[in-house]
Design a protein around this motif. Structure first.
Motif, PDB file in Angstrom:
ATOM      1  N   ASP A 181       0.860  -1.345  -0.194  1.00 41.91           N
ATOM      2  CA  ASP A 181       0.147  -0.069   0.334  1.00 41.91           C
ATOM      3  C   ASP A 181       0.919   1.764  -0.056  1.00 41.91           C
ATOM      4  O   ASP A 181       0.253   2.746   0.579  1.00 41.91           O
ATOM      5  CB  ASP A 181      -0.909   0.081   0.490  1.00 41.91           C
ATOM      6  CG  ASP A 181      -0.580   0.052   2.549  1.00 41.91           C
ATOM      7  OD1 ASP A 181       0.893  -0.856   2.358  1.00 41.91           O
ATOM      8  OD2 ASP A 181      -0.611   0.773   3.726  1.00 41.91           O
ATOM      9  N   ILE A 182       2.350   1.493  -0.523  1.00 37.65           N
ATOM     10  CA  ILE A 182       2.954   2.318  -0.035  1.00 37.65           C
ATOM     11  C   ILE A 182       3.416   3.015  -1.779  1.00 37.65           C
ATOM     12  O   ILE A 182       3.360   2.040  -2.284  1.00 37.65           O
ATOM     13  CB  ILE A 182       4.216   2.057   0.515  1.00 37.65           C
ATOM     14  CG1 ILE A 182       4.910   0.690  -0.056  1.00 37.65           C
ATOM     15  CG2 ILE A 182       3.739   1.517   2.288  1.00 37.65           C
ATOM     16  CD1 ILE A 182       6.773   0.709   0.987  1.00 37.65           C
ATOM     17  N   ASP A 183       3.866   4.131  -2.068  1.00 44.19           N
ATOM     18  CA  ASP A 183       3.912   3.982  -3.102  1.00 44.19           C
ATOM     19  C   ASP A 183       5.280   4.326  -3.325  1.00 44.19           C
ATOM     20  O   ASP A 183       6.056   5.069  -2.811  1.00 44.19           O
ATOM     21  CB  ASP A 183       3.594   6.184  -3.768  1.00 44.19           C
ATOM     22  CG  ASP A 183       4.065   6.560  -4.354  1.00 44.19           C
ATOM     23  OD1 ASP A 183       5.296   7.056  -4.829  1.00 44.19           O
ATOM     24  OD2 ASP A 183       3.148   6.290  -5.256  1.00 44.19           O
ATOM     25  N   THR A 184       5.755   3.583  -4.592  1.00 43.27           N
ATOM     26  CA  THR A 184       7.036   2.890  -4.705  1.00 43.27           C
ATOM     27  C   THR A 184       8.024   4.366  -4.558  1.00 43.27           C
ATOM     28  O   THR A 184       9.468   4.682  -4.103  1.00 43.27           O
ATOM     29  CB  THR A 184       6.903   2.464  -6.049  1.00 43.27           C
ATOM     30  OG1 THR A 184       6.643   0.995  -5.857  1.00 43.27           O
ATOM     31  CG2 THR A 184       8.457   1.812  -6.436  1.00 43.27           C
ATOM     32  N   PHE A 185       8.064   5.153  -5.726  1.00 45.47           N
ATOM     33  CA  PHE A 185       8.832   6.265  -5.273  1.00 45.47           C
ATOM     34  C   PHE A 185       9.050   7.044  -4.395  1.00 45.47           C
ATOM     35  O   PHE A 185      10.089   7.340  -4.304  1.00 45.47           O
ATOM     36  CB  PHE A 185       8.395   6.956  -7.235  1.00 45.47           C
ATOM     37  CG  PHE A 185       9.103   8.252  -6.990  1.00 45.47           C
ATOM     38  CD1 PHE A 185      10.455   8.293  -7.604  1.00 45.47           C
ATOM     39  CD2 PHE A 185       8.591   9.814  -6.248  1.00 45.47           C
ATOM     40  CE1 PHE A 185      11.186   9.653  -7.895  1.00 45.47           C
ATOM     41  CE2 PHE A 185       9.598  11.021  -7.087  1.00 45.47           C
ATOM     42  CZ  PHE A 185      10.498  10.368  -7.636  1.00 45.47           C
ATOM     43  N   MET A 186       7.798   7.758  -4.140  1.00 47.95           N
ATOM     44  CA  MET A 186       7.989   8.374  -2.789  1.00 47.95           C
ATOM     45  C   MET A 186       7.579   7.286  -1.262  1.00 47.95           C
ATOM     46  O   MET A 186       9.256   8.393  -0.937  1.00 47.95           O
ATOM     47  CB  MET A 186       6.303   8.798  -2.224  1.00 47.95           C
ATOM     48  CG  MET A 186       5.571   9.562  -3.763  1.00 47.95           C
ATOM     49  SD  MET A 186       6.170  11.336  -3.628  1.00 47.95           S
ATOM     50  CE  MET A 186       6.226  11.482  -2.303  1.00 47.95           C
ATOM     51  N   THR A 187       8.461   6.659  -1.720  1.00 47.39           N
ATOM     52  CA  THR A 187       9.261   5.271  -0.176  1.00 47.39           C
ATOM     53  C   THR A 187      10.201   5.495  -0.642  1.00 47.39           C
ATOM     54  O   THR A 187      11.399   5.837   0.364  1.00 47.39           O
ATOM     55  CB  THR A 187       8.692   3.778  -0.645  1.00 47.39           C
ATOM     56  OG1 THR A 187       6.931   4.548   0.227  1.00 47.39           O
ATOM     57  CG2 THR A 187       9.744   3.647   0.836  1.00 47.39           C
ATOM     58  N   ALA A 188      10.836   5.099  -1.676  1.00 47.44           N
ATOM     59  CA  ALA A 188      12.393   5.104  -2.177  1.00 47.44           C
ATOM     60  C   ALA A 188      13.495   6.176  -2.015  1.00 47.44           C
ATOM     61  O   ALA A 188      13.976   6.391  -0.835  1.00 47.44           O
ATOM     62  CB  ALA A 188      12.857   4.541  -3.699  1.00 47.44           C
ATOM     63  N   LEU A 189      12.965   7.365  -2.359  1.00 47.63           N
ATOM     64  CA  LEU A 189      13.404   8.887  -2.575  1.00 47.63           C
ATOM     65  C   LEU A 189      13.070   9.315  -0.471  1.00 47.63           C
ATOM     66  O   LEU A 189      14.140   9.870  -0.483  1.00 47.63           O
ATOM     67  CB  LEU A 189      11.895   9.977  -2.761  1.00 47.63           C
ATOM     68  CG  LEU A 189      12.634  11.842  -2.809  1.00 47.63           C
ATOM     69  CD1 LEU A 189      14.179  11.606  -3.846  1.00 47.63           C
ATOM     70  CD2 LEU A 189      11.293  12.098  -3.512  1.00 47.63           C
TER      71      LEU A 189
END
Length: 227
Positions: A169-177
């Protein structure tokens, strides 16, 4: 013909090399000297005069290779970033699950911080507008490494979503950043809080490991499901 002089080559250290090779060697010598001065005096206290003196070179000669201190700073940072990138790729490659790969990036950062503290301090130094030269070729190269680090993170998160070790349920790009910027901030804060840590019988390493544990728990699919 056999006695004709080759104007494309010059003697350097007793060895006949091309002009481009000579320039490359001299550039690396200058970066070596700049690195030494940056590490010992810090960015703010370092001047082009200091670096020229370290090389026993005139300032005009130095400026033929680098326009200013910022350009030299990015040349030094590029060296450290290459090392960090290699360590990160190596650590991630050894792991299987997405969550393990994410944790491996944190491990790589920590290992780099311990082994190359001088590079780390320069790399995480807060930057003002006048310390950013967007036309600098080394800054452009650093941007490519930053994109690659972000891709490594994104790929690991996607793998984790597929193998169900990371929350879906997490946004991949936002979490990576978030993970990249948070890890950098954690390392920076661990240095700034050195004295308070001592009063609590703790140290910066304790803080880094605790922070990475919290980051892991926020991603771990099993933790979220209560398993």
């Amino acid at each position: 013909m056999g006695n004709s002089f080759n104007f494309d080559k010059q003697y350097y250290g007793g060895v006949l090399i091309s002009i481009s090779q000579r320039r490359e060697r001299k550039t690396n010598e200058i970066i070596d000297a700049a690195e030494k001065v940056f590490f010992s005096q810090g960015f703010d206290k370092t001047t082009m005069e200091n670096i020229a003196a370290e090389l026993e070179l005139t300032k005009p000669a130095l400026y033929r290779y680098f326009k200013n201190k910022i350009d030299l700073y990015y040349a030094v940072i590029l060296r450290g970033t290459r090392i960090l990138s290699e360590m990160m790729e190596r650590e991630v490659e050894l792991k299987n699950t997405g969550l393990e790969k994410i944790l491996a990036t944190g491990t790589a950062y920590c290992k780099f911080y311990k082994k190359y503290p001088d590079y780390s301090r320069l790399m995480i130094m807060p930057k003002t507008d006048n310390q950013i030269n967007k036309d600098c070729i080394n800054l452009q190269k650093l941007s490519e490494y930053d994109k690659n680090h972000l891709k490594i993170m994104c790929d690991a998160i996607e793998i984790g979503k597929q193998d169900k070790t990371i929350r879906n349920d997490i946004d991949t790009f936002m979490t990576a950043l978030y993970l990249i910027e948070s890890t950098t901030a954690i390392i920076l804060l661990s240095e700034r809080l050195d004295e308070p840590f001592k009063t609590l019988n703790k140290n910066g390493e304790d803080f880094i490991q605790h922070s990475l544990m919290l980051m892991r728990n926020s991603l771990d699919n099993k933790k979220i499901r209560g398993e």
